[in-house]
Design a protein around this motif. Structure first.
Motif, PDB file in Angstrom:
ATOM      1  N   UNK A 371       0.624  -1.313  -0.147  1.00  0.00           N
ATOM      2  CA  UNK A 371       0.174  -0.098  -0.025  1.00  0.00           C
ATOM      3  C   UNK A 371       0.803   1.143   0.010  1.00  0.00           C
ATOM      4  N   UNK A 372       0.007   2.430   0.526  1.00  0.00           N
ATOM      5  CA  UNK A 372       0.602   3.606   0.423  1.00  0.00           C
ATOM      6  C   UNK A 372       1.297   4.162   1.864  1.00  0.00           C
ATOM      7  N   UNK A 373       1.186   3.412   2.813  1.00  0.00           N
ATOM      8  CA  UNK A 373       1.686   3.720   3.836  1.00  0.00           C
ATOM      9  C   UNK A 373       3.197   3.255   4.181  1.00  0.00           C
ATOM     10  N   UNK A 374       4.162   3.875   3.525  1.00  0.00           N
ATOM     11  CA  UNK A 374       5.446   3.492   3.341  1.00  0.00           C
ATOM     12  C   UNK A 374       5.515   2.107   2.702  1.00  0.00           C
ATOM     13  N   UNK A 375       4.728   1.847   1.861  1.00  0.00           N
ATOM     14  CA  UNK A 375       4.682   0.344   1.243  1.00  0.00           C
ATOM     15  C   UNK A 375       5.165   0.451  -0.234  1.00  0.00           C
ATOM     16  N   UNK A 376       4.845  -0.648  -0.845  1.00  0.00           N
ATOM     17  CA  UNK A 376       5.376  -0.699  -2.544  1.00  0.00           C
ATOM     18  C   UNK A 376       4.754   0.562  -3.220  1.00  0.00           C
TER      19      UNK A 376
END
Length: 553
Positions: A371-376
């Motif tokens: 996702x968007x929470x410091x993810x891909x």
């Protein structure tokens, strides 16, 4: 009113100045907005973020919403840009409580150093032009162009690091085994990075002999294979280290407000630690001299971690240079460490008005999630944010993420990550393809590294061009289509230069994705078909596919 930029076309600007601590707000309207900062949730555009009023300085995004790379710059799809003076104690919010506003205020409170800012004032400029590309061209002159580029090898071959796969559980044998296994599996290496836990204490820039008994021999072994070696370092001196004792005695640490003793800080590997004051020339030179001792035994370069204002002391402190803006420290850190390696293999993770440095700028640590929470998904949105800030030499952290909290990357996530990273400027591995015990992972990774290397000349040419024009290597879709709704909103495509469109698969478990092709003729590099734009494709994707198109007209 005044004009800014050249004749193609110029912009019209006005300046707002207020002597009040009340916020001044700009309504985002129906436009799409970009810029601000690296953020924990890095949306592109930023309209969907929800950031309450925060000090507008560099932070570690694990602890705050604004991040390590921060510039006082916003721009929008309607051709508007906002720039803010550096020399003011600035706070900002973005869409706080979904109010659809960017709000700014000047306030003389922490982390700014009262009473250096004796007068509360807010100054910012609003400029407008015909579209987003025109206003960006008119206003980005505030950013210095790079004075050089990272070592060309780093645009061609991947970096391999011990951190994500081994964390702090490393020693001399593990490092050599790591290298042996990479070479045994026939993967190329741009440089080998030894990360955390090679020192006896955090703050001592010497090898720990209990785990690295013959560091110089280890480095010589790596060099015998024609490979550079780099070390993870940071600005902290834990209070049980010899470095702390020396720096304290010499007055090289950030001091308390009265200047009578060190002001201590906490960081992820230490409590009540000292932090080197890089705004003090003597302290900066001492730190560089300690690094040169490592270079004397063969260390080629360094990965410089931290540097954000997050890790300055929590108690009142005074920087040696007397600056009231704590970002002065962040800038001084980057400028100091950039001097240590003339071969330009340096990696840093902070950026505040340091676009001119010829260093790789790493995104903050990524989680092994989709996702968007410091993810891909944020490796692309953050890279585009760095690019419009004038930092072209983007390093998207480790392929597959860091595996924090026991959440390791899946085979599918790793494959999609390596594909998305393949046509970005720098590739960096820690989790190895064979970690997954899946030959498909290894084959696709090998193919993507080969693809990256085949574009090596283009990466280097674009990097060198950035030193002349300031143009980024990775570019948002609106760079070539500033009035296209799809180009303004897509967060899963980017341009490599002006002629290569890359559309990686960013979602889990999908067998197709939509791809927007702007006006022009585009060659599909997977099947050779030529397609006329503007057009949105429903594009089928297999696990091994990285969709990409080359403009041919």
């Amino acid at each position: 009113m005044y004009s800014r930029g050249g004749p193609n076309p110029p912009s019209t600007c006005y300046t707002v100045s207020k002597t009040t601590s009340e916020p001044d707000c700009i309504d985002m309207g129906t436009a799409y907005w970009y810029g601000g900062s690296e953020m924990r949730k890095q949306y592109w555009p930023i309209n969907k973020v929800n950031v309450p009023m925060k000090a507008y300085v560099s932070h570690d995004t694990i602890q705050d919403m604004f991040g390590s790379v921060v510039e006082r710059y916003f721009l929008s799809s309607n051709g508007t840009a906002i720039t803010m003076d550096e020399d003011q104690p600035l706070f900002a919010s973005i869409n706080d409580n979904k109010n659809n506003q960017i709000c700014l205020k000047s306030q003389n409170v922490k982390p700014y150093a009262y009473p250096i800012f004796k007068k509360v004032s807010l100054t910012y400029s609003v400029c407008s032009s015909t579209d987003i590309k025109a206003i960006h061209d008119a206003t980005r002159s505030q950013f210095k162009k790079p004075t050089g580029i990272p070592n060309p090898d780093l645009f061609r071959k991947p970096i391999w690091s011990t951190w994500a796969q081994y964390k702090a559980d490393i020693n001399q044998s593990i490092v050599i085994d790591f290298l042996d296994t990479i070479e045994k599996n026939n993967f190329t290496i741009g440089q080998l990075e030894i990360d955390d836990n090679w020192t006896p204490k955090y703050g001592d820039l010497t090898f720990k002999t209990s785990t690295f008994p013959n560091a110089s021999i280890m480095i010589a072994e790596i060099h015998s294979r024609n490979l550079p070696v780099t070390l993870w370092v940071h600005p902290f001196l834990n209070n049980d280290s010899e470095g702390f004792k020396t720096a304290k005695a010499k007055g090289y640490l950030v001091m308390n407000w009265l200047g009578t003793k060190p002001a201590l800080t906490n960081w992820w590997n230490g409590k009540d630690s000292g932090v080197v004051d890089f705004t003090n020339p003597a302290a900066a030179n001492w730190y560089l001299d300690e690094l040169k001792k490592l270079q004397a035994i063969g260390v080629d370069s360094f990965k410089f971690d931290a540097g954000e204002t997050t890790y300055l002391p929590v108690t009142p402190y005074r920087l040696h240079n007397g600056a009231g803006n704590p970002d002065s420290y962040t800038e001084a850190y980057a400028r100091t460490v950039s001097k240590i390696d003339l071969k330009n293999r340096i990696e840093i993770r902070t950026g505040v008005q340091t676009q001119d440095l010829p260093v790789m700028v790493r995104q903050i640590d990524k989680y092994s999630t989709w996702g968007y929470d410091e993810g891909f998904k944020t490796i692309l949105t953050t890279a585009l944010t760095f690019s419009i800030f004038g930092y072209p030499f983007v390093m998207p952290d480790y392929i597959g993420g860091n595996g924090y909290n026991g959440n390791l990357p899946s085979s599918e996530l790793y494959i999609r990550w390596v594909q998305a990273n393949a046509l970005m400027p720098i590739m960096q591995f820690s989790y190895t393809p064979w970690f997954f015990k899946n030959e498909t992972v290894s084959k696709i990774t090998r193919d993507m590294i080969a693809l990256h290397e085949s574009y090596g000349d283009k990466f280097v040419a674009l990097a060198r061009n950035s030193t002349v024009t300031g143009d980024p290597i990775m570019r948002p879709m609106w760079w070539i289509a500033p009035n296209d709704e799809e180009a303004l909103t897509t967060d899963s495509q980017f341009m490599l230069g002006d002629d290569v469109l890359v559309a990686p698969v960013m979602d889990q478990g999908v067998t197709s994705r939509q791809i927007y092709l702007p006006s022009g003729q585009w060659k599909d590099e997977l099947n050779g078909q030529v397609i006329s734009g503007p057009r949105t494709l429903d594009y089928p994707v297999k696990l091994e596919d990285l969709p990409r198109f080359t403009k041919i007209d």
